[in-house]
Design a protein around this motif. Structure first.
Motif: not given
Length: 158
Positions: A37-53, A141-148
């Motif tokens: 479930s966490i991986n699915s959330l991260l995958e969706a967030e990665g798509a929003k951030l335009n980053i492959k996860v 939050l970690g993925l967002q910070a890393l993308a930024h």
């Protein structure tokens, strides 16, 4: 990172020991979401951030070290929840330091509100930041910070 477009940015998400038991293991501390479930959330967030996860979980320290080494040339950043290895592993610390990829450390629980042995992280001195205590949201939050961070770094290079 010269020549990469944002859509080509790639992040490796590393999950350490016992995180395969999320949803079953002490839900009062770690929450009820499974690792999938966490991986699915991260995958969706990665798509929003335009980053492959990409994802990897292991209960074995050496496998995590190998994954960090293998991230060179494949990924531009790492998001890691090293689990208990946070507090014990010089090998993970040295691997992160050696590859020099921007890395964000995350924890589901607030490690500073728990047992005193969890208050020290061997990893934190070699990462760009640490987020803890927000449950599964710590990962987002970690993925967002890393993308930024990666976007900022990319803009400074160009």
């Amino acid at each position: 990172m010269r020549g990469l477009t944002l859509s080509e940015l790639s992040t490796l998400v590393l999950h350490g020991p016992n995180l395969n038991l999320l949803g079953l293991r002490e839900p009062n501390i770690y929450g009820s979401l499974t690792l999938d479930s966490i991986n699915s959330l991260l995958e969706a967030e990665g798509a929003k951030l335009n980053i492959k996860v990409s994802f990897m979980q292991s209960n074995h320290e050496g496998a995590l070290v190998d994954a960090i080494h293998e991230s060179l040339g494949k990924h531009q950043g790492i998001l890691i929840n090293a689990g208990a290895y946070t507090h014990t592993s010089l090998a993970l610390r040295d691997a992160i330091s050696a590859v020099k990829l921007p890395t964000v450390e995350v924890h589901l629980s607030n490690i500073y509100c728990r047992e005193s042995f969890r208050h020290h992280s061997y990893i934190s001195p070699v990462v760009i930041g640490q987020i803890s205590g927000f449950g599964a949201h710590s990962y987002l939050l970690g993925l967002q910070a890393l993308a930024h961070y990666l976007r900022k770094e990319k803009n400074q290079i160009e």
